[in-house]
Design a protein around this motif. Structure first.
Motif, PDB file in Angstrom:
ATOM      1  N   GLU A 191       0.559  -1.399   0.064  1.00  0.00           N
ATOM      2  CA  GLU A 191      -0.248  -0.085   0.076  1.00  0.00           C
ATOM      3  C   GLU A 191       0.471   1.157   0.235  1.00  0.00           C
ATOM      4  OE1 GLU A 191      -2.789   0.184   2.991  1.00  0.00           O
ATOM      5  OE2 GLU A 191      -3.426  -1.650   3.233  1.00  0.00           O
ATOM      6  N   LEU A 192       1.438   1.263   0.735  1.00  0.00           N
ATOM      7  CA  LEU A 192       2.743   2.895   0.687  1.00  0.00           C
ATOM      8  C   LEU A 192       3.862   2.464  -0.581  1.00  0.00           C
ATOM      9  CD1 LEU A 192       3.778   4.844   3.161  1.00  0.00           C
ATOM     10  CD2 LEU A 192       5.486   2.991   3.270  1.00  0.00           C
ATOM     11  N   LEU A 193       3.901   1.595  -1.278  1.00  0.00           N
ATOM     12  CA  LEU A 193       4.611   1.892  -2.096  1.00  0.00           C
ATOM     13  C   LEU A 193       3.340   2.097  -3.343  1.00  0.00           C
ATOM     14  CD1 LEU A 193       7.040   1.059  -4.537  1.00  0.00           C
ATOM     15  CD2 LEU A 193       6.239  -1.239  -4.780  1.00  0.00           C
ATOM     16  N   ALA A 194       1.991   1.537  -3.513  1.00  0.00           N
ATOM     17  CA  ALA A 194       1.466   2.121  -4.148  1.00  0.00           C
ATOM     18  C   ALA A 194       0.381   3.958  -4.421  1.00  0.00           C
ATOM     19  CB  ALA A 194      -0.323   1.639  -4.340  1.00  0.00           C
ATOM     20  N   ALA A 195       0.955   4.503  -2.654  1.00  0.00           N
ATOM     21  CA  ALA A 195       1.113   6.387  -2.145  1.00  0.00           C
ATOM     22  C   ALA A 195       1.816   6.012  -3.063  1.00  0.00           C
ATOM     23  CB  ALA A 195       0.691   5.472  -1.520  1.00  0.00           C
ATOM     24  N   LYS A 196       2.905   6.105  -2.392  1.00  0.00           N
ATOM     25  CA  LYS A 196       4.710   6.554  -2.518  1.00  0.00           C
ATOM     26  C   LYS A 196       5.803   6.316  -4.319  1.00  0.00           C
ATOM     27  CE  LYS A 196       3.615   9.496   0.128  1.00  0.00           C
ATOM     28  NZ  LYS A 196       3.861  10.739  -0.160  1.00  0.00           N
ATOM     29  N   PRO A 197       5.059   5.512  -5.042  1.00  0.00           N
ATOM     30  CA  PRO A 197       5.520   5.038  -6.599  1.00  0.00           C
ATOM     31  C   PRO A 197       6.680   5.787  -6.489  1.00  0.00           C
ATOM     32  CG  PRO A 197       3.453   5.909  -6.674  1.00  0.00           C
ATOM     33  CD  PRO A 197       3.272   6.480  -5.891  1.00  0.00           C
ATOM     34  N   GLU A 198       7.007   6.939  -6.345  1.00  0.00           N
ATOM     35  CA  GLU A 198       8.440   8.090  -6.974  1.00  0.00           C
ATOM     36  C   GLU A 198       9.122   7.672  -5.513  1.00  0.00           C
ATOM     37  OE1 GLU A 198       6.376  11.280  -9.030  1.00  0.00           O
ATOM     38  OE2 GLU A 198       6.355  10.655 -10.350  1.00  0.00           O
ATOM     39  N   CYS A 199       9.210   7.605  -4.693  1.00  0.00           N
ATOM     40  CA  CYS A 199      10.417   7.879  -3.163  1.00  0.00           C
ATOM     41  C   CYS A 199      11.274   6.984  -3.266  1.00  0.00           C
ATOM     42  CB  CYS A 199       9.031   7.693  -1.715  1.00  0.00           C
ATOM     43  SG  CYS A 199      10.373   7.798  -1.256  1.00  0.00           S
ATOM     44  N   ARG A 200      11.732   6.322  -3.410  1.00  0.00           N
ATOM     45  CA  ARG A 200      13.270   5.556  -4.232  1.00  0.00           C
ATOM     46  C   ARG A 200      13.454   4.871  -2.704  1.00  0.00           C
ATOM     47  NH1 ARG A 200      16.681   4.438  -8.217  1.00  0.00           N
ATOM     48  NH2 ARG A 200      17.757   2.971  -7.691  1.00  0.00           N
ATOM     49  N   ASP A 201      13.189   5.529  -1.205  1.00  0.00           N
ATOM     50  CA  ASP A 201      13.740   4.954  -0.147  1.00  0.00           C
ATOM     51  C   ASP A 201      12.298   3.986  -0.424  1.00  0.00           C
ATOM     52  OD1 ASP A 201      15.939   5.393   0.288  1.00  0.00           O
ATOM     53  OD2 ASP A 201      14.214   7.173   1.145  1.00  0.00           O
ATOM     54  N   VAL A 202      10.978   3.882  -0.246  1.00  0.00           N
ATOM     55  CA  VAL A 202      10.414   3.435   0.239  1.00  0.00           C
ATOM     56  C   VAL A 202      10.265   2.238  -1.476  1.00  0.00           C
ATOM     57  CG1 VAL A 202       6.943   3.557  -0.575  1.00  0.00           C
ATOM     58  CG2 VAL A 202       8.288   5.111   0.306  1.00  0.00           C
ATOM     59  N   GLN A 203      10.735   2.654  -2.211  1.00  0.00           N
ATOM     60  CA  GLN A 203      10.831   1.201  -3.446  1.00  0.00           C
ATOM     61  C   GLN A 203      11.796   0.258  -2.809  1.00  0.00           C
ATOM     62  OE1 GLN A 203      12.022   3.909  -6.915  1.00  0.00           O
ATOM     63  NE2 GLN A 203      10.523   4.397  -7.276  1.00  0.00           N
ATOM     64  N   LYS A 204      12.717   0.818  -2.313  1.00  0.00           N
ATOM     65  CA  LYS A 204      13.680  -0.130  -1.415  1.00  0.00           C
ATOM     66  C   LYS A 204      13.562  -0.538  -0.232  1.00  0.00           C
ATOM     67  CE  LYS A 204      18.792   0.161  -0.139  1.00  0.00           C
ATOM     68  NZ  LYS A 204      19.831   1.297   0.668  1.00  0.00           N
ATOM     69  N   MET A 205      12.649  -0.278   0.207  1.00  0.00           N
ATOM     70  CA  MET A 205      12.261  -0.865   1.574  1.00  0.00           C
ATOM     71  C   MET A 205      11.577  -2.193   1.003  1.00  0.00           C
ATOM     72  SD  MET A 205       8.714  -0.903   2.900  1.00  0.00           S
ATOM     73  CE  MET A 205       7.680   0.309   2.735  1.00  0.00           C
ATOM     74  N   SER A 245       3.476   5.047 -18.403  1.00  0.00           N
ATOM     75  CA  SER A 245       2.819   5.026 -16.843  1.00  0.00           C
ATOM     76  C   SER A 245       3.781   5.493 -15.608  1.00  0.00           C
ATOM     77  CB  SER A 245       2.455   4.073 -16.873  1.00  0.00           C
ATOM     78  OG  SER A 245       2.281   2.717 -16.862  1.00  0.00           O
ATOM     79  N   VAL A 246       2.963   5.477 -14.708  1.00  0.00           N
ATOM     80  CA  VAL A 246       3.272   5.438 -12.830  1.00  0.00           C
ATOM     81  C   VAL A 246       4.038   4.001 -12.936  1.00  0.00           C
ATOM     82  CG1 VAL A 246       3.007   6.050 -11.028  1.00  0.00           C
ATOM     83  CG2 VAL A 246       2.479   7.865 -12.750  1.00  0.00           C
ATOM     84  N   SER A 247       2.984   3.282 -13.252  1.00  0.00           N
ATOM     85  CA  SER A 247       3.148   2.127 -13.172  1.00  0.00           C
ATOM     86  C   SER A 247       4.483   1.639 -13.533  1.00  0.00           C
ATOM     87  CB  SER A 247       2.261   1.077 -12.721  1.00  0.00           C
ATOM     88  OG  SER A 247       1.735   1.223 -14.246  1.00  0.00           O
ATOM     89  N   GLN A 248       4.715   1.399 -15.025  1.00  0.00           N
ATOM     90  CA  GLN A 248       5.902   1.428 -15.452  1.00  0.00           C
ATOM     91  C   GLN A 248       7.342   1.911 -15.111  1.00  0.00           C
ATOM     92  OE1 GLN A 248       3.805   2.326 -19.406  1.00  0.00           O
ATOM     93  NE2 GLN A 248       3.622  -0.115 -20.432  1.00  0.00           N
TER      94      GLN A 248
END
Length: 1410
Positions: A604-618, A660-663
């Motif tokens: 859910e956090l990744l879906a809310a903050k898809p562009e945050c690199r720290d979230v992606q790494k987490m 797109s954002v998801s891609q």
């Protein structure tokens, strides 16, 4: 038809006066048989005759009189009857016959219908003016006729409700059992009822006839209430309220209910609609005091709202929350709202009481709590701001109600208060000011969030903690800026505190409520005193939330994760490594449900903050490792997340199209996997292994991937290609070869991308023709021979070389490898010789190039062992030695090798020497003679080496050798395990991981000192290593060897105390260095030893605990008792430690222990069966343990006591301490246990009595203080209801003043969560004096009251509003029971002067402080 003609079917002229007199004399309590002939004629009467008579009487009812043409008809009905010789007494008596017949349980349809019509006729007669004068009224008959519906309506539906109703935990503790007598009587009543109605079966037509008759009866009752006042008959009014409350469930209501002051009874179609109108009529002044009526009405509707079936006695049972019951509940709430709107100030006090009792009597079941909270929200919407603020004030203190004998109930109270807060937050915030300025602070939503909701984060119940945190996350989803701001204030350093922070005190709820009978809680105002301060610090709040995410309770961890997710999503707290790391860490939680929750949260956090690199790494760190989870459902969830986020977003690449954002997210994640998260590669590969079995990778998918190899994010595309190309049937080889050619010609190629391309080339090698293979081999050899590749690329390049040369004929494959890899070995050998054999070779040494040559030599030597000569080995060895021992160029024989660290240190850098160790180890893996030569060298290096990198690599090489040459390396396992005490934490961690892997694969056994070395790692000074060791032991190794802990436990006692005088234990070989390294002897290490003992015992089974106790008796106590072991200084330490171990609570068999603080379970058949089985098991195990103690331990204890007394050993004190602990459960059987030593029995009894007295004294000091002073808060918060009733108040105080006590709650919180309460000072609670109202006390009431207030309970009940009728009948205000009043110091009546006396114990403590 006229009235007289309609009366003919009743045969009144044939009824004897004697029979009529007899019926009246019996007070209509039982039927009097009529003459058989008359009875048969009456029985033949049909319902048509009754309806005809009903309509004739209806014309004389006052509300119908205006529509008739005969003036004065209702005044002359009695005259008409008198003129025609109709006896009123006879008419009533005959009607009562039909009523009694219809009331019978075995009555048929016609009897029930006739009874209902007869009751309707009687009620109509009563409603006609003059009925009192003509002696028609009789209270018993009125009650019987009014309640006839419950008897005439078939009981089948009642039985269904009884079967469907749920057992309530209300009024009694969930684990308490009803009295046997009551249960047996109830069962017999049910059996009799079933037997009597067994032959009664009703068709749909029959039920419709009965229903029509019921409608007539209820309409008659309403007409009766419209004209007949019940002001002087409170019992009848109360009975009517009860009857109408039951009729609310009679049938569903079609359409919406409408309430009005005056309604036409004939137009009311449904029975519940009539019942609500009847309840409305009963609240009118002509039926008695409106306050009493409202109190009784709200009390009945309380159980409708709670969805409980309240009988005449006992506790209520829960109804199934089906659609019908929920509809009735909603209608009751609408009716209450209507009454409050009509009666205004008159009804508002009772609305407050109703809300309090909804909160107080709520049950734990989630569905009931949810509906109850909705009810509270709907009812509070009818309140003005001042009344609403008063309720919030009461709810605030109610929500902080904890820590006393009704802990299970108060836990539900606090749980429900959170539910109420969530409902209230959904309402519009009240912005207008209150009339009372002090109440204004209770109106904002900020107060609800910070003081009611978030305050429960510190609750003693894990269930409440978890619920509060979960609801905190939901708050951020509400569309209110003020709510969001309030949550921000809790976690923002600039947030401001609420008005009441630090000003509100809290105690605990007390009332007349007990666990034995439900009626001890009257329907009155429930006032609660409070004594707990709260403060909010942003950093402490966040730190506490992170700790809650690691709580021992599963539901708390899940709720903390949900709260953390909400705070991160809405930007309340920063995206820091610690905050995000907590989410990813919980994806590896021991509990499956927490892992799934964590995976959901990171998604859910990744879906809310898809562009945050720290979230992606987490997200990657949390989801990717879950692919190899031991639980299949967690694996599936992780694979589903990876598939959705990564694979499904792979579309054909086009430079002109916008992604797109998801891609974009997909390629960002793949980029991280190629760079910062390369350590996840193994887990990621596992996912593709699973997917390949599912044929997930189509040719279209691979084609789409290949199209991305020319984009900016080509690294991610090559990563995926390296995983999927082996699983795909159709691969565009041409494009892959073009990419290879581009990479070869390019000078700037990313290392990771190069590795992935090499992997892809190796995977498709079997599909390439020979020319292409030769071309690629030439390119690879060019790279490898020139050593231009990065160190990370060398191994993949050699592996690709192997794949290209792989052939079905093994000899051809080996020839290819010997040619190409042998060439590399030769090149490397020449380079090393030039460096090492040249006197000035190291002066201009290129360290990076030297490392590459060594690494290439090691990798290549694995593929061509025959090309590795002795000279090559000596050259690599020389990397680790001095130049003075350089090897002559033509030497063939190996000199006798010496331990590496005995050579003089050469000038080569540590990094080069570390790679030299790895290369030498790889050579050893291919030549066993090298293993025998260099193993002692490596072992010695572990002991005396000073370079961390070298020693670390030696550990890795020796563990690798253990896999290939298990028997050879087995002798050196103690040398490897000794690294668990290495001075460097990196080596300790590496050793722990490597040994755990070997133990899992059974290349290493639990022999010698290995187990004890692992135990020492449990108390490693680095908490991370200690935690890792605990994980390895519990989750990886114990499952494989369940008896491991119990087998080594006793030897741990001897080993860690360095005691070797026992014949059997601590006899395995150890070096002196090892003994010194792993010794935990002495008082300075006692805490570490007992941490180990605690850990081992906590994970024993009950059987192992029982056996280990017997084994301790035989191997330790018996040896000292028989003087096989000397009682010297070392022996005394062992014996003392043994008694301390036997006194540990972990030594007790868990089956006979009652867990403390356990959350109550919902009462059902499964939990009751479990409780019965546990009780039986507890009894059996307790008997076995007792017998073993008497037979095996007591004789040894007596012998040891005599021996210790003879030697005057200080261990005697430890022996007596052990007996004092052990005999707590057998304090009444001391003489039986120690019958062989009366003196010892007397000493034990004395010790137990002394301990008991000390505990009692402490308990009195904690619970019974009446003299301690408290800090006076700047703004006192207390809940004041109606003013105190005037009347004499007799003070009730203790005869002797008790010593003051400290606030145990504050101490507990400070102990358990000191970091969250560093700024909080201990508060002292001002004790309250308890006063009894000077009224008559009925028998048994005192027994139900807590006159001496329990620990932590401040009772403050003000019952100023009129009393509610008890379950056993109505009471007047004069008859109400006495009440407990708790008043603040300012309100207390002056009591007798207290003595300034202190107990001896307190005097002793005071003097000791001085």
């Amino acid at each position: 038809m006229d009235l007289i003609s309609a009366l003919q079917f009743l045969k009144l002229d044939k009824i004897a006066e004697a029979w009529v007199d007899a019926v009246w004399d019996l007070e209509f309590t039982e039927g009097k048989p009529l003459d058989d002939t008359i009875e048969e004629e009456l029985a033949a009467s049909g319902d048509k005759a009754f309806r005809t008579l009903y309509h004739c009487l209806l014309t004389h009812v006052p509300d119908q009189q205006q529509s008739t043409s005969s003036n004065g008809a209702s005044q002359s009905i009695w005259t008409i009857l008198g003129d025609n010789g109709v006896s009123i007494r006879s008419l009533v008596a005959v009607l009562s016959v039909f009523v009694q017949a219809g009331k019978a349980k075995v009555a048929n349809v016609q009897q029930r219908v006739n009874g209902l019509y007869a009751a309707s006729l009687y009620l109509l007669l009563l409603g006609i003016p003059g009925s009192i004068a003509n002696k028609v009224f009789h209270e018993v008959l009125l009650d019987t006729c009014s309640d006839l519906t419950s008897h005439c309506w078939p009981h089948d539906s009642g039985k269904k409700r009884k079967k469907d109703s749920l057992k309530s935990s209300q009024a009694d503790d969930k684990r308490s059992k009803p009295q046997r007598k009551d249960a047996r009587e109830m069962k017999m009543d049910d059996v009799e009822e079933e037997e009597e109605e067994e032959g009664c079966h009703f068709s749909g037509q029959d039920l419709m006839k009965i229903r029509d008759a019921v409608t007539f009866l209820v309409q008659s009752l309403l007409r009766f209430l419209q004209t007949f006042p019940l002001k002087d008959r409170p019992h009848s009014a109360s009975n009517c309220i009860r009857i109408f409350s039951k009729l609310l469930y009679f049938e569903p209501v079609i359409g919406e209910l409408t309430f009005a002051a005056d309604q036409d009874v004939a137009k009311l179609r449904s029975v519940p609609e009539m019942a609500f109108y009847g309840l409305q009529l009963l609240c009118s002044p002509k039926h008695g005091d409106q306050k009493e009526s409202l109190q009784g009405l709200f009390h009945r509707l309380l159980y409708v709202i709670l969805m409980m079936n309240k009988g005449n006695s006992g506790k209520p049972s829960l109804l199934i929350p089906n659609q019908a019951n929920l509809a009735t509940r909603d209608q009751a709430i609408q009716f209450i709202c209507y009454l409050v709107g009509e009666l205004k100030e008159l009804a508002l006090p009772f609305l407050q009481i109703l809300l309090q009792h909804i909160c107080f009597q709520m049950v734990e079941k989630n569905e009931f709590r949810s509906h109850g909270a909705q009810a509270v929200g709907m009812l509070t919407s009818q309140m003005a701001n001042t009344d609403y603020a008063c309720f919030i004030k009461w709810l605030f203190i109610f929500s902080r109600n904890s820590k006393h004998q009704l802990s299970a109930r108060t836990m539900v109270h606090r749980l429900f208060s959170i539910d109420v807060v969530m409902v209230l937050l959904e309402q519009q915030e009240r912005t207008e000011e209150c009339q009372d300025p002090e109440l204004s602070c209770f109106l904002p939503h900020k107060f609800l969030i910070q003081n009611l909701l978030f305050a429960r984060r510190m609750d003693e119940s894990p269930t409440v903690q978890g619920h509060a945190l979960a609801c905190l996350a939901q708050c951020l989803e509400l569309p209110s800026l003020n709510i969001t701001r309030a949550v921000h204030n809790l976690f923002s350093a600039t947030g401001t505190q609420t008005v009441l922070d630090g000003e509100i005190t809290e105690g605990t709820l007390g009332s007349q409520h007990t666990q034995k009978t439900y009626r001890t809680l009257p329907f009155r105002t429930v006032e609660i005193s409070s004594a707990e301060s709260s403060s909010y610090d942003a950093k402490e709040n966040l730190a506490l939330l992170l700790r809650r995410a690691k709580n021992s309770k599963t539901n708390v961890r899940k709720s903390a994760l949900q709260a953390l997710l909400g705070l991160l999503k809405h930007g309340v707290i920063p995206m820091s490594c610690e905050n995000l790391g907590t989410l990813s860490e919980r994806c590896r939680d021991p509990a499956v449900s927490v892992k799934k929750k964590a995976l959901q949260c990171v998604g859910e956090l990744l879906a809310a903050k898809p562009e945050c690199r720290d979230v992606q790494k987490m997200w990657l760190q949390g989801v990717v490792p879950a692919v190899v989870d031991s639980e299949n459902s967690v694996q599936d969830k992780a694979l589903e997340a990876l598939d959705q986020v990564l694979l499904s977003q792979i579309k054909p690449y086009s430079a002109s199209s916008h992604m797109s954002v998801s891609q974009r997210l997909t390629w960002d994640l793949l980029d991280l996997l190629c760079n910062e998260c390369q350590n996840l590669s193994q887990y990621f590969s596992r996912a593709f292994t699973i997917w390949s079995k599912q044929n997930k990778f189509t040719s279209a998918f691979v084609t789409n991937l290949v199209s991305h190899t020319e984009a900016d994010h080509a690294a991610g595309a090559w990563l995926l290609l390296s995983k999927v190309v082996t699983s795909s049937h159709r691969v565009p080889y041409g494009k892959i070869l073009d990419a290879w050619d581009t990479m070869v010609s390019s000078k700037d190629v990313n290392v990771t991308t190069c590795c992935h391309i090499l992997c892809v080339i190796g995977d498709i090698a079997t599909h390439l023709n020979e020319d292409t293979k030769d071309r690629i081999v030439a390119d690879l050899m060019s790279w490898l021979r020139t050593f231009t590749l990065s160190l990370e690329v060398i191994t993949p390049a050699v592996e690709t070389l192997y794949q290209l040369g792989k052939n079905e004929d093994i000899k051809q494959t080996q020839a290819f490898l010997d040619q190409h890899c042998g060439d590399l070995v030769s090149v490397c050998e020449a380079y090393l010789a030039n460096i090492i054999l040249n006197e000035n070779g190291t002066q201009n040494l290129n360290e990076e190039m030297m490392v590459k040559y060594l690494h290439t030599l090691g990798v290549a030597s694995l593929h061509c062992p025959t090309k590795v000569g002795k000279r090559t080995v000596l050259l690599v060895e020389s990397v680790l030695t001095t130049h003075s021992d350089k090897v002559p160029e033509g030497q063939e024989e190996l000199p006798a090798s010496l331990p590496l660290s005995q050579f003089k240190a050469n000038s080569l850098p540590t990094r080069v020497r570390a790679h030299g160790v790895i290369t030498l180890g790889k050579m050893c893996l291919q030549h066993e003679e090298l293993v025998h030569r260099y193993l002692p060298v490596f072992a010695r290096e572990l002991e005396v080496g000073t370079e961390v990198a070298v020693r670390n690599n030696v550990v890795v090489i020796m563990c690798d050798m253990s896999v290939r040459y298990t028997n050879v390396v087995d002798h050196y396992i103690p040398n490897i395990s000794a690294c668990l005490r290495d001075s460097d934490a990196v080596i300790r961690e590496q050793t722990l991981i490597m040994l755990t892997n070997l133990l899992q694969e059974e290349f290493v056994k639990w022999k010698g000192s290995l187990f004890f070395h692992f135990m020492v790692a449990l108390v490693d000074p680095d908490p991370a290593i200690a935690s890792l060791c605990e994980y390895c032991l519990l989750h990886l190794l114990l499952k494989k060897t369940p008896e491991m802990f119990s087998q080594h436990f006793i030897e741990c006692v001897f080993h860690f105390n360095s005691y070797n005088k026992h014949n059997s234990y601590n006899k395995f070989p150890q070096t002196e260095r090892e003994k010194v390294q792993f010794s935990l002897k002495g008082a300075q290490h006692r805490e570490k030893r007992f941490r180990i003992y605690h850990f081992l015992l906590e994970h024993f089974t009950d059987a192992q605990r029982f056996n280990i106790a017997n084994k301790i008796n035989q191997t330790i106590l018996a040896c000292f008792a028989d003087e096989e072991l000397p009682l010297d200084a070392d022996g005394a330490e062992i014996l003392s430690e043994t008694f301390s171990i036997l006194s540990l609570k972990e030594m007790n068999v868990q089956a006979i222990l009652t867990p403390a603080g356990e959350e109550p379970e919902e009462e059902n058949m499964a939990t009751m069966t479990k409780a019965v089985l546990q009780a039986a098991q507890k009894k059996v195990v307790s008997q076995v343990q007792k017998k073993a103690f008497i037979d095996n331990t007591v004789p040894l204890i007596i012998s040891l006591k005599n021996l210790l007394e003879e030697k005057r050993s200080p261990v005697l004190r430890d022996l007596m301490a052990y007996l004092q602990v052990k005999m707590q459960d057998y304090r009444n059987e001391v003489k039986e246990f120690f019958s062989g030593d009366e003196q010892l029995a007397a000493e034990v009894e004395f010790a137990l009595r002394t301990s008991e007295r000390e505990r009692e004294m402490q308990k009195q000091m904690d619970n019974c203080s009446l003299t301690e002073k408290t800090k006076t808060p700047s703004a006192q918060v207390s809940v004041q209801g109606a003013p105190t009733r005037p009347g004499p108040l007799l003070p009730f105080v203790f005869a002797t003043p008790q010593p003051p006590r400290s606030n145990r709650e504050s101490a507990r919180l400070a102990h358990t969560d000191s970091r969250a309460h560093r700024s909080r000072q201990e508060d002292h609670v001002q004790s309250k004096s308890v006063m009894l109202e000077g009224t008559v006390v009925p028998r048994g009431v005192v027994n139900d009251r807590a006159i001496s207030t329990p620990k932590g309970v401040n009772v403050n009940l003000t019952f100023e509003v009129s009393a509610i009728f008890s379950d056993h009948g109505g009471t007047s205000l004069v008859e109400e029971v006495s009440v407990l009043h708790v008043k603040s110091k300012e309100q207390q009546a002056p009591g007798p002067r207290q003595w300034n006396v202190q107990s001896p114990l307190r005097q002793k403590k005071s003097s000791s402080r001085v």
